[in-house]
Design a protein around this motif. Structure first.
Motif, PDB file in Angstrom:
ATOM      1  N   VAL A 116       4.417 -12.442   8.885  1.00 18.07           N
ATOM      2  CA  VAL A 116       5.317 -12.595   9.732  1.00 18.07           C
ATOM      3  C   VAL A 116       6.141 -11.280  10.613  1.00 18.07           C
ATOM      4  CG1 VAL A 116       7.576 -13.679  10.295  1.00 18.07           C
ATOM      5  CG2 VAL A 116       6.127 -14.715   8.853  1.00 18.07           C
ATOM      6  N   ALA A 117       6.126 -10.127   9.880  1.00 15.19           N
ATOM      7  CA  ALA A 117       6.648  -9.088  10.321  1.00 15.19           C
ATOM      8  C   ALA A 117       5.868  -7.792  10.007  1.00 15.19           C
ATOM      9  CB  ALA A 117       8.074  -8.745   9.929  1.00 15.19           C
ATOM     10  N   PRO A 118       4.508  -7.542  10.475  1.00 10.71           N
ATOM     11  CA  PRO A 118       3.699  -6.863  10.073  1.00 10.71           C
ATOM     12  C   PRO A 118       4.031  -5.154  10.287  1.00 10.71           C
ATOM     13  CG  PRO A 118       2.787  -7.631  11.846  1.00 10.71           C
ATOM     14  CD  PRO A 118       3.904  -8.470  11.546  1.00 10.71           C
ATOM     15  N   GLU A 119       4.851  -5.054  11.168  1.00 14.25           N
ATOM     16  CA  GLU A 119       5.125  -3.527  11.660  1.00 14.25           C
ATOM     17  C   GLU A 119       6.022  -2.922  10.501  1.00 14.25           C
ATOM     18  OE1 GLU A 119       5.645  -6.201  13.854  1.00 14.25           O
ATOM     19  OE2 GLU A 119       4.162  -5.839  15.366  1.00 14.25           O
ATOM     20  N   PRO A 120       7.493  -3.654   9.888  1.00 14.24           N
ATOM     21  CA  PRO A 120       7.990  -3.120   8.898  1.00 14.24           C
ATOM     22  C   PRO A 120       7.615  -3.153   7.873  1.00 14.24           C
ATOM     23  CG  PRO A 120       8.958  -5.146   9.825  1.00 14.24           C
ATOM     24  CD  PRO A 120       7.945  -4.943  10.816  1.00 14.24           C
ATOM     25  N   TYR A 121       6.352  -4.060   7.656  1.00 16.01           N
ATOM     26  CA  TYR A 121       5.858  -4.113   6.290  1.00 16.01           C
ATOM     27  C   TYR A 121       4.847  -2.867   6.009  1.00 16.01           C
ATOM     28  CZ  TYR A 121       2.440  -5.914   2.513  1.00 16.01           C
ATOM     29  OH  TYR A 121       1.731  -5.781   1.614  1.00 16.01           O
ATOM     30  N   ARG A 122       4.188  -2.526   7.251  1.00 17.63           N
ATOM     31  CA  ARG A 122       3.319  -1.318   7.128  1.00 17.63           C
ATOM     32  C   ARG A 122       4.055  -0.098   7.083  1.00 17.63           C
ATOM     33  NH1 ARG A 122       0.381  -4.309  11.127  1.00 17.63           N
ATOM     34  NH2 ARG A 122       1.490  -3.202  12.849  1.00 17.63           N
ATOM     35  N   ALA A 123       5.186  -0.152   7.644  1.00 17.73           N
ATOM     36  CA  ALA A 123       6.177   1.123   7.383  1.00 17.73           C
ATOM     37  C   ALA A 123       6.518   1.181   6.146  1.00 17.73           C
ATOM     38  CB  ALA A 123       7.355   0.939   8.179  1.00 17.73           C
ATOM     39  N   MET A 124       6.825   0.047   5.527  1.00 15.77           N
ATOM     40  CA  MET A 124       7.340   0.017   3.782  1.00 15.77           C
ATOM     41  C   MET A 124       6.149   0.407   3.172  1.00 15.77           C
ATOM     42  SD  MET A 124      10.268  -0.450   2.802  1.00 15.77           S
ATOM     43  CE  MET A 124       9.956  -0.832   1.120  1.00 15.77           C
ATOM     44  N   LEU A 125       4.873  -0.064   3.598  1.00 11.39           N
ATOM     45  CA  LEU A 125       3.546   0.507   2.570  1.00 11.39           C
ATOM     46  C   LEU A 125       3.698   2.028   2.907  1.00 11.39           C
ATOM     47  CD1 LEU A 125       1.162  -2.150   3.818  1.00 11.39           C
ATOM     48  CD2 LEU A 125       2.176  -1.978   1.607  1.00 11.39           C
ATOM     49  N   GLY A 126       3.953   2.653   4.034  1.00 11.96           N
ATOM     50  CA  GLY A 126       3.709   3.957   4.373  1.00 11.96           C
ATOM     51  C   GLY A 126       4.739   4.769   3.245  1.00 11.96           C
ATOM     52  N   LEU A 127       5.948   4.167   3.234  1.00 17.25           N
ATOM     53  CA  LEU A 127       7.073   4.772   2.671  1.00 17.25           C
ATOM     54  C   LEU A 127       6.686   4.731   1.089  1.00 17.25           C
ATOM     55  CD1 LEU A 127       9.662   6.270   2.240  1.00 17.25           C
ATOM     56  CD2 LEU A 127      10.756   3.744   2.205  1.00 17.25           C
ATOM     57  N   SER A 128       6.182   3.629   0.448  1.00 16.82           N
ATOM     58  CA  SER A 128       5.561   3.523  -0.916  1.00 16.82           C
ATOM     59  C   SER A 128       4.541   4.504  -0.971  1.00 16.82           C
ATOM     60  CB  SER A 128       5.180   2.181  -1.013  1.00 16.82           C
ATOM     61  OG  SER A 128       6.236   1.308  -0.877  1.00 16.82           O
ATOM     62  N   ALA A 129       3.676   4.619  -0.223  1.00 19.54           N
ATOM     63  CA  ALA A 129       2.381   5.629  -0.612  1.00 19.54           C
ATOM     64  C   ALA A 129       2.878   6.979  -0.618  1.00 19.54           C
ATOM     65  CB  ALA A 129       1.474   5.497   0.457  1.00 19.54           C
ATOM     66  N   CYS A 130       3.793   7.555   0.409  1.00 20.79           N
ATOM     67  CA  CYS A 130       4.438   8.782   0.203  1.00 20.79           C
ATOM     68  C   CYS A 130       5.421   9.056  -1.001  1.00 20.79           C
ATOM     69  CB  CYS A 130       5.540   8.726   1.505  1.00 20.79           C
ATOM     70  SG  CYS A 130       6.340  10.490   1.709  1.00 20.79           S
ATOM     71  N   VAL A 131       6.159   8.138  -1.294  1.00 17.09           N
ATOM     72  CA  VAL A 131       6.886   8.353  -2.537  1.00 17.09           C
ATOM     73  C   VAL A 131       5.992   8.134  -3.852  1.00 17.09           C
ATOM     74  CG1 VAL A 131       8.787   7.280  -3.898  1.00 17.09           C
ATOM     75  CG2 VAL A 131       9.060   6.994  -1.495  1.00 17.09           C
ATOM     76  N   ASN A 132       5.147   7.527  -3.821  1.00 22.26           N
ATOM     77  CA  ASN A 132       4.124   7.424  -4.916  1.00 22.26           C
ATOM     78  C   ASN A 132       3.284   8.600  -5.096  1.00 22.26           C
ATOM     79  OD1 ASN A 132       5.028   4.846  -5.749  1.00 22.26           O
ATOM     80  ND2 ASN A 132       3.503   3.822  -4.598  1.00 22.26           N
ATOM     81  N   ARG A 133       3.371   9.416  -4.214  1.00 22.79           N
ATOM     82  CA  ARG A 133       2.581  10.741  -4.598  1.00 22.79           C
ATOM     83  C   ARG A 133       3.462  11.910  -4.858  1.00 22.79           C
ATOM     84  NH1 ARG A 133       0.348   8.959   0.974  1.00 22.79           N
ATOM     85  NH2 ARG A 133       1.905  10.349   2.006  1.00 22.79           N
ATOM     86  N   CYS A 134       4.683  11.721  -5.058  1.00 25.24           N
ATOM     87  CA  CYS A 134       5.441  12.716  -5.535  1.00 25.24           C
ATOM     88  C   CYS A 134       5.024  13.191  -6.688  1.00 25.24           C
ATOM     89  CB  CYS A 134       7.061  12.161  -5.412  1.00 25.24           C
ATOM     90  SG  CYS A 134       7.410  11.074  -6.958  1.00 25.24           S
ATOM     91  N   ALA A 135       5.380  14.451  -7.152  1.00 20.22           N
ATOM     92  CA  ALA A 135       4.970  15.077  -8.592  1.00 20.22           C
ATOM     93  C   ALA A 135       5.684  14.456  -9.855  1.00 20.22           C
ATOM     94  CB  ALA A 135       5.356  16.428  -8.545  1.00 20.22           C
ATOM     95  N   LEU A 136       6.539  13.327  -9.606  1.00 19.46           N
ATOM     96  CA  LEU A 136       7.132  12.968 -11.012  1.00 19.46           C
ATOM     97  C   LEU A 136       5.809  12.447 -11.942  1.00 19.46           C
ATOM     98  CD1 LEU A 136      10.007  10.817  -9.636  1.00 19.46           C
ATOM     99  CD2 LEU A 136      10.119  13.078 -10.659  1.00 19.46           C
TER     100      LEU A 136
END
Length: 161
Positions: free
Chosen positions: A10-30
């Motif tokens: 229904v709202a693919p643009e914010p969904y894709r933005a959240m996917l991008g945020l998650s991908a970025c955060v998941n690459r952190c060094a923790l």
């Protein structure tokens, strides 16, 4: 339980933005194990059945032991978490429950010896991101139980892998 809305369609643009945020955060060094514990604990606090199911399965697939996962909701009493993990879980709870007490100085003071500024910032982004996913899944009733490890593209990637 029936889903209310397929928010990704229904709202693919914010969904894709959240996917991008998650991908970025998941690459952190923790550490991966730490990320799994944080994602699962925030999801437990929020009562997000879909995310609990997902993060439990992802943690097990990554080699996390059942004892640590079963004991996570009582981590303060359980002896099988490191001091760094305890600090991260304390921070996770404070940030997730921010409306109750803000994030007290005592929690910040307890976490600082265990995390650099960058690591604490990354940890905070991780907690903020899973809280956003939890809220979407709860509000729009993402049905738990169907998630299979490796299918995050069909779910959401608020995962540590």
């Amino acid at each position: 339980m029936q889903p209310r809305i397929d928010y990704a369609s229904v709202a693919p643009e914010p969904y894709r933005a959240m996917l991008g945020l998650s991908a970025c955060v998941n690459r952190c060094a923790l550490e991966e194990a730490l990320k799994h514990l944080v994602l699962l604990r925030a999801s437990q606090i929020n009562g997000c059945g879909f995310c609990i199911d997902m993060h439990w399965k992802d943690a097990r697939a990554a080699g996390e032991g059942e004892q640590r996962l079963y004991g996570l909701s009582a981590w303060r009493e359980a002896p099988f978490y490191s001091e760094r993990e305890r600090a991260a879980l304390e921070w996770t709870e404070a940030v997730t429950l921010v409306a109750e007490e803000q994030v007290p100085d005592r929690v910040h003071d307890a976490v600082r010896p265990h995390f650099s500024e960058r690591e604490l910032t990354d940890l905070t982004w991780l907690v903020a991101t899973i809280n956003a996913w939890n809220r979407m899944a709860i509000a729009l009733r993402k049905v738990p139980g169907s998630y299979k490890v490796g299918e995050r593209a069909n779910a959401h990637p608020g995962s540590a892998r």
